[in-house]
Enzyme design. Structure first.
Site, short mmCIF file in Angstrom:
data_model
loop_
_atom_site.label_atom_id
_atom_site.label_comp_id
_atom_site.label_asym_id
_atom_site.label_seq_id
_atom_site.Cartn_x
_atom_site.Cartn_y
_atom_site.Cartn_z
N HIS A 124 27.26 58.11 -53.14
CA HIS A 124 26.34 58.90 -53.92
C HIS A 124 25.90 60.25 -53.34
O HIS A 124 26.01 61.14 -53.88
CB HIS A 124 24.80 58.12 -53.73
CG HIS A 124 24.97 56.89 -54.62
ND1 HIS A 124 26.10 56.69 -55.65
CD2 HIS A 124 24.39 55.67 -54.40
CE1 HIS A 124 25.64 55.34 -56.27
NE2 HIS A 124 24.79 54.76 -55.51
N LYS A 140 16.00 52.76 -46.90
CA LYS A 140 15.08 51.71 -47.45
C LYS A 140 13.64 51.72 -46.74
O LYS A 140 13.42 52.18 -45.80
CB LYS A 140 15.78 50.40 -47.27
CG LYS A 140 17.01 50.20 -47.77
CD LYS A 140 17.11 49.89 -49.13
CE LYS A 140 18.46 49.33 -49.62
NZ LYS A 140 18.62 49.42 -51.17
#
Length: 475
Positions: free
Chosen positions: A228, A328
């Site tokens: 990504h 995260k």
């Protein structure tokens, strides 16, 4: 769809295909065939889709939904097993349609890509009009990626292989190319003379409950940076292609990856940061997340946060750092590209700050150009950064399609522009591999950071050493 009853199919692929059908982008007799080990009948599969997907699509199209359900079929197959009955059933289902476009979507782990392609070829189902779509991650390092590419390439030509990265289907990503190459004012300042640095961030509020077995082996670098973030970097930094051509754009992206300065040896510690979230408040730490197995040594060493200072060694970008960051359990969900321009050479007003161009991919896609403006009022001039904003949701009245809709449409049209070519995937792994190897050899564990914060202190020091800071503006 191999893995057609799995999470990706139910959450993304089937809703995307429904919207394509509703918008008239599927031929009247198009069929959607799910392949799994589930032993489902067509009626079972349609019932599963109706129960699990119906809530994700508009309620004002009952006839269209029933028409879409009628397109769905299910075939039970066992890749690598002795039972060939599933392949025979699929052959019977496809008989007579050899002249139609045939797309095999592998929504399955990468270890199955090669075996599936061999099996589908053995069953005689690969035609000149067949295509295969490979989900990420494509391998876990350069050697495994090359092995998968070799295995798939034995059956399918490169023109038939579509390596998907759903970030490239987002409207903002596509608008980045339009912004750069359809507007004259940006290109003269899109270089090291005017740009101070670039930040690319993909932040998530979620942790990894139930996914630790996968994440122990992947980590943030493999899961997000190798695909990504490097894709966003290439589109930001690429040279203008000679034409809007399916290969010309991919050629320029590969050149960017090949120009990345390698980070090796002792430089890994200097230019990279890895972290792992710990418990805070009611949020558990990575090692305490619910999972089917207890934490292992791999669990303690895996990174849930990664930050990298990258450099592109060419004339346009020499001396401009590109900061990549993903994590995260951060305080916000945001994916964005921030291009920070250099400050004015001589400011006659106090309190100014450099201009920034912010391209936001999620949660609300849009583009903002932050400029300095005077706050209203008498007395001394007080400056304030003000965004000139383009929100796709507010500006355009048409529904903004999901990324998978655009990408599946391109697959059906045979357009590979927004998909990764083999040399592109392997160039990304060549740059990532030395970082992975250095982290593996380092006895020091990832730097802890409390869940709900913006990452470990080392990530802020990565920019702070040069007097910079992460773009943390609240949405």
């Amino acid at each position: 769809m191999f893995g057609g009853t799995g999470d990706l199919s139910m959450r993304k692929l089937i809703p995307a295909l429904y919207h394509s059908d509703r918008d008239g982008r599927l031929a009247p007799d198009t069929r959607i065939i799910a392949m799994s080990r589930g032993g489902l009948t067509d009626a079972d599969f349609r019932g599963k889709v109706d129960a699990e997907v119906r809530g994700q699509v508009p309620a004002d199209d009952p006839d269209g939904w029933q028409r879409f359900l009628g397109r769905l079929h299910h075939v039970s197959v066992d890749v690598g097993g002795q039972n060939r009955s599933g392949w025979s059933a699929l052959s019977r289902l496809l008989a007579g349609y050899e002249q139609r476009d045939r797309v095999f979507y592998l929504a399955s782990p990468p270890a199955t890509f090669g075996p599936f392609c061999r099996e589908v070829h053995r069953a005689g189902l690969v035609t000149p009009r067949s295509r295969v779509v490979l989900e990420k991650p494509l391998g876990h390092d350069l050697a495994s990626a090359q092995r998968i590419n070799d295995e798939v390439g034995e059956i399918f030509d490169e023109r038939q292989i579509f390596r998907i990265d759903h970030y490239l289907g987002k409207e903002t990503v596509q608008n980045l190319l339009v912004l750069r190459f359809a507007n004259a004012f940006l290109e003269p300042i899109w270089n090291s003379l005017w740009i101070d640095h670039v930040q690319i961030t993909a932040a998530e509020t979620v942790g990894t409950p139930g996914r630790r077995g996968y994440y122990d082996q992947a980590g943030a670098l493999r899961d997000m940076v190798q695909n990504h973030l490097l894709q966003l970097l290439t589109l930001t930094a690429m040279e203008p292609p000679a034409r809007n051509d399916r290969e010309a754009i991919r050629d320029e992206k590969v050149k960017v990856l090949q120009a990345l300065r390698p980070i090796t040896g002792g430089e890994v510690e200097r230019f990279t940061v890895r972290g792992q979230y710990t418990g805070a408040g009611d949020m558990p730490g990575y090692l305490d997340e619910p999972a089917s197995t207890p934490p292992t040594e791999a669990s303690r060493r895996v990174e849930t946060f990664a930050a990298i200072r990258a450099e592109i060694k060419n004339w346009r970008w020499a001396g401009v750092p590109f900061y990549l960051r993903t994590g995260k359990r951060m305080p916000y969900r945001r994916s964005e590209i921030v291009v920070q321009f250099k400050d004015v050479p001589h400011s006659i007003f106090p309190g100014g700050s450099p201009n920034r161009l912010v391209l936001r991919l999620q949660p609300e896609e849009g583009i903002e150009l932050h400029i300095m403006a005077k706050e209203p009022g008498a007395g001394e001039v007080t400056l304030k950064p003000v965004p000139l904003s383009l929100s796709f949701g507010k500006t355009f009245t048409t529904r903004v399609p999901e990324a998978y809709e655009r990408l599946l449409t391109d697959v059906l049209a045979g357009n590979p522009t927004l998909f990764m070519r083999r040399d592109e995937v392997e160039a990304a792994w060549r740059w990532i591999d030395p970082i992975l190897e250095a982290w593996k050899a380092d006895p020091v564990l990832p730097e802890p950071y409390p869940a709900g914060t913006t990452g470990p202190a080392g990530a802020h020091e990565l920019l702070g050493r040069s007097g910079r800071a992460w773009h943390e503006e609240e949405l």
